[in-house]
Enzyme design. Structure first.
Site, PDB file in Angstrom:
ATOM      1  N   ASP A   1       0.830  -1.195   0.000  1.00  0.00           N
ATOM      2  CA  ASP A   1       0.000   0.000   0.000  1.00  0.00           C
ATOM      3  C   ASP A   1       0.872   1.256   0.000  1.00  0.00           C
ATOM      4  O   ASP A   1       1.977   1.241   0.536  1.00  0.00           O
ATOM      5  CB  ASP A   1      -0.914  -0.013   1.240  1.00  0.00           C
ATOM      6  CG  ASP A   1      -2.043   0.993   1.136  1.00  0.00           C
ATOM      7  OD1 ASP A   1      -2.301   1.507   0.034  1.00  0.00           O
ATOM      8  OD2 ASP A   1      -2.677   1.278   2.178  1.00  0.00           O
TER       9      ASP A   1
ATOM     10  N   ASN B   1     -10.740  -2.517  -6.060  1.00  0.00           N
ATOM     11  CA  ASN B   1      -9.919  -1.632  -6.909  1.00  0.00           C
ATOM     12  C   ASN B   1     -10.539  -1.389  -8.287  1.00  0.00           C
ATOM     13  O   ASN B   1     -10.179  -0.438  -8.973  1.00  0.00           O
ATOM     14  CB  ASN B   1      -8.496  -2.199  -7.090  1.00  0.00           C
ATOM     15  CG  ASN B   1      -7.616  -2.047  -5.866  1.00  0.00           C
ATOM     16  OD1 ASN B   1      -6.723  -2.869  -5.616  1.00  0.00           O
ATOM     17  ND2 ASN B   1      -7.829  -0.995  -5.082  1.00  0.00           N
ATOM     18  N   TRP B   2     -11.508  -2.255  -8.703  1.00  0.00           N
ATOM     19  CA  TRP B   2     -12.179  -2.024  -9.995  1.00  0.00           C
ATOM     20  C   TRP B   2     -12.945  -0.707  -9.991  1.00  0.00           C
ATOM     21  O   TRP B   2     -13.314  -0.190 -11.043  1.00  0.00           O
ATOM     22  CB  TRP B   2     -13.142  -3.170 -10.333  1.00  0.00           C
ATOM     23  CG  TRP B   2     -12.462  -4.471 -10.634  1.00  0.00           C
ATOM     24  CD1 TRP B   2     -12.525  -5.610  -9.895  1.00  0.00           C
ATOM     25  CD2 TRP B   2     -11.621  -4.784 -11.756  1.00  0.00           C
ATOM     26  NE1 TRP B   2     -11.769  -6.612 -10.470  1.00  0.00           N
ATOM     27  CE2 TRP B   2     -11.211  -6.133 -11.622  1.00  0.00           C
ATOM     28  CE3 TRP B   2     -11.158  -4.070 -12.870  1.00  0.00           C
ATOM     29  CZ2 TRP B   2     -10.374  -6.777 -12.536  1.00  0.00           C
ATOM     30  CZ3 TRP B   2     -10.322  -4.706 -13.780  1.00  0.00           C
ATOM     31  CH2 TRP B   2      -9.946  -6.039 -13.608  1.00  0.00           C
TER      32      TRP B   2
ATOM     33  N   ARG C   1      -5.460  -1.563   8.582  1.00  0.00           N
ATOM     34  CA  ARG C   1      -6.649  -2.361   8.295  1.00  0.00           C
ATOM     35  C   ARG C   1      -6.299  -3.551   7.406  1.00  0.00           C
ATOM     36  O   ARG C   1      -5.206  -3.639   6.860  1.00  0.00           O
ATOM     37  CB  ARG C   1      -7.783  -1.570   7.651  1.00  0.00           C
ATOM     38  CG  ARG C   1      -7.496  -0.329   6.934  1.00  0.00           C
ATOM     39  CD  ARG C   1      -8.685   0.184   6.145  1.00  0.00           C
ATOM     40  NE  ARG C   1      -8.127   0.957   5.074  1.00  0.00           N
ATOM     41  CZ  ARG C   1      -7.751   2.224   5.210  1.00  0.00           C
ATOM     42  NH1 ARG C   1      -7.939   2.854   6.356  1.00  0.00           N
ATOM     43  NH2 ARG C   1      -7.180   2.869   4.216  1.00  0.00           N
TER      44      ARG C   1
ATOM     45  N   GLU D   1       0.369 -13.280  12.692  1.00  0.00           N
ATOM     46  CA  GLU D   1       0.921 -12.096  13.351  1.00  0.00           C
ATOM     47  C   GLU D   1       0.802 -10.930  12.363  1.00  0.00           C
ATOM     48  O   GLU D   1       1.048 -11.100  11.169  1.00  0.00           O
ATOM     49  CB  GLU D   1       2.401 -12.321  13.707  1.00  0.00           C
ATOM     50  CG  GLU D   1       2.626 -13.431  14.709  1.00  0.00           C
ATOM     51  CD  GLU D   1       1.984 -13.145  16.058  1.00  0.00           C
ATOM     52  OE1 GLU D   1       2.004 -11.981  16.495  1.00  0.00           O
ATOM     53  OE2 GLU D   1       1.432 -14.089  16.659  1.00  0.00           O
TER      54      GLU D   1
END
Ligand code: FPP
Length: 250
Positions: free
Chosen positions: A21, A69-70, A195, A208
């Site tokens: 990200d 993401n579309w 998130r 984890e």
């Protein structure tokens, strides 16, 4: 910077998953368009994949494109798909040289034909490699994955091929895209966002979680190693007590 020699190769996670990200924000910081961030993100992908294979991970999953993401602007989607097609084709040689098998999860039928064809060629070409498996999550949604598993199971019950009493964690798992991939022990997310974004929600039940502020285009194998060192400092209890775990490890 963390050194690879600080990593205990006997206690490596089998499978690391990464939510890549921050490409857009990285580009914005450079006063460039978002697609530039995705392009530079490929360098981070290459270094991380090579670094993961070098240290001895068996599975690495990269969240490259979500079902959500579309909804991005058409121009960004087109550029990303183009980048995926080109990268997959161009990097097949790197995968061969590093003995890495490529596979993919997600609703792959959503992908443009050219993208899917190139992906399938690379998957086929690398299918005999066995040092590490690289899993690309493409048009992936964890909720959709679970819904299609429920539909397949319901179909089997309806046809009399499965008893309701025989539905258990294992049978659900067997209907996920990841049925032949072990659950990740470690999930990394870059860019400081905290998130999960609809990623591997069943599979990360006991993973984890590791969050770093580094934006994806700046991520390198040293950052992966830093996450592995952090992982190795944690006590994984799986609901048991610390004393029980110590006794088991004694
Ligand atoms: C998230 O950053 C990144 C993506 C949605 C795409 C990731 C794709 C690549 C790194 C390119 C190629 C990948 C492979 C596997 C060949 P973002 O756009 O959400 O960034 P932002 O949150 O800063 O806007």
């Amino acid at each position: 910077m963390p050194n690879k020699t600080n990593i205990n190769t006997n206690t490596l996670p089998n499978h690391v998953a990464i939510i890549m990200d921050g490409n857009g924000r990285w580009a914005k910081q450079q006063s460039k368009i978002r697609v530039f961030g995705h392009k530079v993100g490929v360098t981070a992908v290459r270094d991380t994949v090579e670094g993961a294979a070098e240290i001895g991970l068996k599975y690495l999953t990269l969240y490259a494109f979500s079902s959500e993401n579309w909804a991005r602007p058409k121009s960004e989607i087109n550029a990303l798909m183009e980048l995926l097609v080109n990268t997959i084709t161009k990097e097949t040689e790197t995968l061969m040289n590093n003995n890495i098998r490529l596979t993919a999860i997600g609703n792959l039928d959503d992908l443009p034909k050219k993208c899917l064809n190139n992906l399938n060629v690379a998957i086929e070409k690398t299918s005999q490699n066995n040092k590490m498996t690289l899993v690309l999550a493409l048009s992936y949604s964890s909720k959709k994955e679970i819904v299609q598993a429920i539909q397949q199971i319901a179909e089997k019950v309806k046809d009399g091929n499965l008893n309701i009493d025989d539905i258990n964690e294992e049978s659900v798992r067997n209907h996920l895209y990841t049925h032949n991939i072990p659950d990740p022990e470690l999930l990394i997310r870059t860019s400081g966002e905290l998130r999960i974004s609809n990623f591997l929600m069943w599979q990360i039940a006991y993973s984890e979680l590791y969050f770093t502020k580094i934006l994806w285009p700046d991520f390198r194998r040293e950052n992966l190693y830093e996450a592995l060192i952090d992982f190795q400092s944690r006590e994984r209890r799986f609901g048991k007590t610390s004393e029980q775990i110590e006794k088991e490890n004694a």
